[in-house]
Design a protein around this motif. Sequence first.
Motif, PDB file in Angstrom:
ATOM      1  N   GLU A 285     -13.874  27.875  10.455  1.00  0.00           N
ATOM      2  CA  GLU A 285     -15.166  28.037  10.304  1.00  0.00           C
ATOM      3  C   GLU A 285     -15.594  27.324   8.822  1.00  0.00           C
ATOM      4  OE1 GLU A 285     -17.144  31.884  12.546  1.00  0.00           O
ATOM      5  OE2 GLU A 285     -15.891  32.428  10.835  1.00  0.00           O
ATOM      6  N   SER A 286     -14.677  27.436   7.921  1.00  0.00           N
ATOM      7  CA  SER A 286     -14.723  26.915   6.470  1.00  0.00           C
ATOM      8  C   SER A 286     -13.693  26.283   6.209  1.00  0.00           C
ATOM      9  CB  SER A 286     -15.272  28.182   5.656  1.00  0.00           C
ATOM     10  OG  SER A 286     -14.118  28.997   5.552  1.00  0.00           O
ATOM     11  N   ASP A 287     -13.770  25.686   5.241  1.00  0.00           N
ATOM     12  CA  ASP A 287     -12.471  24.697   4.702  1.00  0.00           C
ATOM     13  C   ASP A 287     -11.939  24.110   6.131  1.00  0.00           C
ATOM     14  OD1 ASP A 287     -13.168  25.679   2.128  1.00  0.00           O
ATOM     15  OD2 ASP A 287     -11.953  27.608   2.696  1.00  0.00           O
ATOM     16  N   ALA A 288     -12.700  23.524   6.963  1.00  0.00           N
ATOM     17  CA  ALA A 288     -12.061  23.358   8.119  1.00  0.00           C
ATOM     18  C   ALA A 288     -11.944  21.470   8.182  1.00  0.00           C
ATOM     19  CB  ALA A 288     -12.725  23.722   9.259  1.00  0.00           C
ATOM     20  N   THR A 289     -12.437  20.708   7.460  1.00  0.00           N
ATOM     21  CA  THR A 289     -12.252  19.380   7.156  1.00  0.00           C
ATOM     22  C   THR A 289     -11.631  18.824   5.986  1.00  0.00           C
ATOM     23  OG1 THR A 289     -14.444  18.813   6.141  1.00  0.00           O
ATOM     24  CG2 THR A 289     -14.513  19.030   8.598  1.00  0.00           C
ATOM     25  N   ALA A 290     -10.997  17.749   6.085  1.00  0.00           N
ATOM     26  CA  ALA A 290     -10.230  16.808   5.163  1.00  0.00           C
ATOM     27  C   ALA A 290     -10.674  15.384   5.209  1.00  0.00           C
ATOM     28  CB  ALA A 290      -8.953  17.192   5.144  1.00  0.00           C
ATOM     29  N   HIS A 291     -10.974  14.666   4.223  1.00  0.00           N
ATOM     30  CA  HIS A 291     -11.043  13.196   4.127  1.00  0.00           C
ATOM     31  C   HIS A 291     -10.436  12.650   2.881  1.00  0.00           C
ATOM     32  CE1 HIS A 291     -15.261  14.962   3.096  1.00  0.00           C
ATOM     33  NE2 HIS A 291     -15.119  13.838   2.224  1.00  0.00           N
ATOM     34  N   ASN A 292     -10.261  11.641   2.800  1.00  0.00           N
ATOM     35  CA  ASN A 292      -9.519  10.763   2.011  1.00  0.00           C
ATOM     36  C   ASN A 292      -9.855   9.290   1.866  1.00  0.00           C
ATOM     37  OD1 ASN A 292      -7.441  10.494  -0.315  1.00  0.00           O
ATOM     38  ND2 ASN A 292      -6.738   9.210   1.410  1.00  0.00           N
ATOM     39  N   ILE A 293     -10.116   8.585   0.643  1.00  0.00           N
ATOM     40  CA  ILE A 293     -10.234   7.017   0.797  1.00  0.00           C
ATOM     41  C   ILE A 293      -9.398   6.777  -0.343  1.00  0.00           C
ATOM     42  CG2 ILE A 293     -12.478   7.384  -0.341  1.00  0.00           C
ATOM     43  CD1 ILE A 293     -12.964   4.454   1.222  1.00  0.00           C
ATOM     44  N   GLN A 294      -8.553   5.976  -0.305  1.00  0.00           N
ATOM     45  CA  GLN A 294      -7.844   5.476  -1.234  1.00  0.00           C
ATOM     46  C   GLN A 294      -7.641   3.830  -1.551  1.00  0.00           C
ATOM     47  OE1 GLN A 294      -4.243   7.800  -2.108  1.00  0.00           O
ATOM     48  NE2 GLN A 294      -2.911   6.215  -2.825  1.00  0.00           N
ATOM     49  N   LEU A 295      -7.700   3.310  -2.744  1.00  0.00           N
ATOM     50  CA  LEU A 295      -7.523   1.881  -3.025  1.00  0.00           C
ATOM     51  C   LEU A 295      -6.198   1.715  -3.735  1.00  0.00           C
ATOM     52  CD1 LEU A 295      -8.748  -0.924  -2.776  1.00  0.00           C
ATOM     53  CD2 LEU A 295      -9.895  -0.372  -4.902  1.00  0.00           C
ATOM     54  N   ASN A 296      -5.259   0.995  -3.192  1.00  0.00           N
ATOM     55  CA  ASN A 296      -4.078   0.689  -3.838  1.00  0.00           C
ATOM     56  C   ASN A 296      -3.925  -0.722  -4.616  1.00  0.00           C
ATOM     57  OD1 ASN A 296      -2.653   3.337  -3.208  1.00  0.00           O
ATOM     58  ND2 ASN A 296      -3.021   2.417  -1.045  1.00  0.00           N
ATOM     59  N   TYR A 297      -3.399  -0.894  -5.642  1.00  0.00           N
ATOM     60  CA  TYR A 297      -2.966  -2.211  -6.223  1.00  0.00           C
ATOM     61  C   TYR A 297      -1.479  -2.041  -6.536  1.00  0.00           C
ATOM     62  CZ  TYR A 297      -2.743  -6.058  -9.547  1.00  0.00           C
ATOM     63  OH  TYR A 297      -2.539  -7.228  -9.971  1.00  0.00           O
ATOM     64  N   LYS A 298      -0.943  -3.338  -5.843  1.00  0.00           N
ATOM     65  CA  LYS A 298       0.656  -3.514  -6.044  1.00  0.00           C
ATOM     66  C   LYS A 298       1.396  -2.134  -5.858  1.00  0.00           C
ATOM     67  CE  LYS A 298       0.414  -7.292  -9.338  1.00  0.00           C
ATOM     68  NZ  LYS A 298       1.016  -7.887 -10.401  1.00  0.00           N
ATOM     69  N   GLY A 299       2.458  -1.983  -6.357  1.00  0.00           N
ATOM     70  CA  GLY A 299       3.371  -0.766  -6.455  1.00  0.00           C
ATOM     71  C   GLY A 299       4.592  -0.790  -6.909  1.00  0.00           C
ATOM     72  N   ALA A 300       5.009   0.350  -7.260  1.00  0.00           N
ATOM     73  CA  ALA A 300       6.352   0.104  -8.107  1.00  0.00           C
ATOM     74  C   ALA A 300       7.483   0.095  -7.024  1.00  0.00           C
ATOM     75  CB  ALA A 300       6.570   1.496  -9.142  1.00  0.00           C
ATOM     76  N   GLN A 301       8.175  -0.980  -7.319  1.00  0.00           N
ATOM     77  CA  GLN A 301       9.602  -1.040  -6.325  1.00  0.00           C
ATOM     78  C   GLN A 301      10.917  -0.687  -7.090  1.00  0.00           C
ATOM     79  OE1 GLN A 301       8.770  -1.948  -3.334  1.00  0.00           O
ATOM     80  NE2 GLN A 301       6.690  -1.955  -3.628  1.00  0.00           N
ATOM     81  N   LYS A 302      11.529   0.401  -6.770  1.00  0.00           N
ATOM     82  CA  LYS A 302      12.696   0.936  -7.455  1.00  0.00           C
ATOM     83  C   LYS A 302      13.680  -0.266  -7.608  1.00  0.00           C
ATOM     84  CE  LYS A 302      14.944   3.123  -3.453  1.00  0.00           C
ATOM     85  NZ  LYS A 302      13.994   2.954  -2.533  1.00  0.00           N
ATOM     86  N   ALA A 303      13.780  -1.109  -6.814  1.00  0.00           N
ATOM     87  CA  ALA A 303      14.820  -1.927  -6.849  1.00  0.00           C
ATOM     88  C   ALA A 303      14.483  -3.256  -7.686  1.00  0.00           C
ATOM     89  CB  ALA A 303      15.412  -2.694  -5.613  1.00  0.00           C
ATOM     90  N   ASN A 304      13.008  -3.097  -8.323  1.00  0.00           N
ATOM     91  CA  ASN A 304      12.634  -4.450  -8.795  1.00  0.00           C
ATOM     92  C   ASN A 304      12.225  -4.019 -10.247  1.00  0.00           C
ATOM     93  OD1 ASN A 304      11.434  -6.703  -9.675  1.00  0.00           O
ATOM     94  ND2 ASN A 304       9.855  -6.744  -8.264  1.00  0.00           N
ATOM     95  N   LYS A 305      13.115  -4.106 -11.335  1.00  0.00           N
ATOM     96  CA  LYS A 305      12.636  -3.667 -12.528  1.00  0.00           C
ATOM     97  C   LYS A 305      11.317  -4.375 -12.928  1.00  0.00           C
ATOM     98  CE  LYS A 305      14.516  -3.995 -17.257  1.00  0.00           C
ATOM     99  NZ  LYS A 305      15.503  -4.504 -18.208  1.00  0.00           N
ATOM    100  N   GLY A 306      10.432  -3.524 -13.661  1.00  0.00           N
ATOM    101  CA  GLY A 306       9.193  -4.073 -14.292  1.00  0.00           C
ATOM    102  C   GLY A 306       8.069  -4.167 -13.206  1.00  0.00           C
TER     103      GLY A 306
END
Length: 438
Positions: A341-362
């Motif tokens: 009856e309460s706290d029954a919904t969840a929503h999310n929106i996310q904008l990503n730019y690039k990403g850290a790749q563990k094998a790619n230094k920098g």
Amino acid sequence: MKKTLVSALTTALVVGAASTTFAAANPFSDVPADHWAYDAVSQLASDGVIEGYGDTTFRGNQNITRYEMAQMIAKAMAKSDVSAADKALIDKLAAEFSDELNNLGVRVSNLERNADNVKWNGQARYRYWSQRYEQKDGSTKKQNNDQLNFRLEPSAEVNQNWHVNARIDAFTDPSKDTDATVKLVRVWAQGDYKNFQVKLGKLPFYSTETAGMLLDSQFSGAQVTFGNQLKLTAEAGRWDLDNAINQSDIYAKATETVSKEDKTLKYSDQTASYQGIGLNGTAGKLYGGAAYRHFDSNLFKNVKGFKNDADEANIWSVGAGYTFDKNWNLYGAYAKNEKAESDATAHNIQLNYKGAQKANKGSWGAYTAYRYMGQNVAFAPTYETFLGTGVNNVKGWEVGTEYAPFTNVTAAAYYFNGKKLDNNNDAELLFGRVNFWF
């Protein structure tokens, strides 16, 4: 079917025995220098793959015994100075004779082969949470937590279709310098076939359609997946609710304060039976999915926000994302628990730019997101700002960045600022993490 040593040597030539004569003493008196197999026999003998019979004879026309062939295969596989291509051919030769040579020698050979098929991955990481909550009197409650975690993830090949996977976690609180708690978190068998996959055991529990907004845990049971670009997944089993339900909300329907003894007594049954089905797919730059999940447990009857006498949770969810180019990605998701009856919904929106790749230094990345996390539907979200800190049932903005300062080392910092859903009080959290991957 038996094979002669001459025919076996023909196979050995394919496996990679040298075909050029080398300057060495003739190892076998019954294999003259002008014999067609001389080069192969001499090379294999020099490498220790074959030994003959100890009386300077090779007996090339004699039928080979099963044990003799097993010895040849075992010695060939034990060699460490063969090329990758030759090793692959040796493995095929061992597999060809495995059914015929069902004796000790073959079993040893198979064990040597399979020993190389166990792979280990893992990480060591440090995590830090600093949270701030506004209290009823307007004051701010501060709480800081940190954690050291060591994780091992072995994967063992059973055959060309089946693997056994596991995850072992060790946790410790560096501020108290206590002994680590070690847990076998996951262990499951996985069969991979064309457009079909099956998992059995204690396996990953992840809400793919919401990119982990609802679930990133593990459950005991089975999962089957069909399809390629469009995948249908069905799963069933049991799930531990211990970390899914906020304990401060257990039995809150009846009273605001519950004694520790009473809570411990009533909270003994904390597992739920579970069934779920989901559909996920991609179409060019667009991807998304939908799912329905059903949980059944008497525990829900006593959880704040669930409907009266509801002993189940029925959750449906949808999510979709779009990849603009190699740098930018936008994703959103929505979910609802029909039995709350309460706290029954969840929503999310996310904008990503690039990403850290563990094998790619920098390499590095950043994101910004708005999250609305109803605690009666987002049971175990993947977001580390909501893990093990009591920061749940909130809405607000979150920003974060990740960076790989060295190869296989990543660092991250996240910041959340918002409101509690139940009282609209301020909620704020700063999170930091360093990972060492191996």
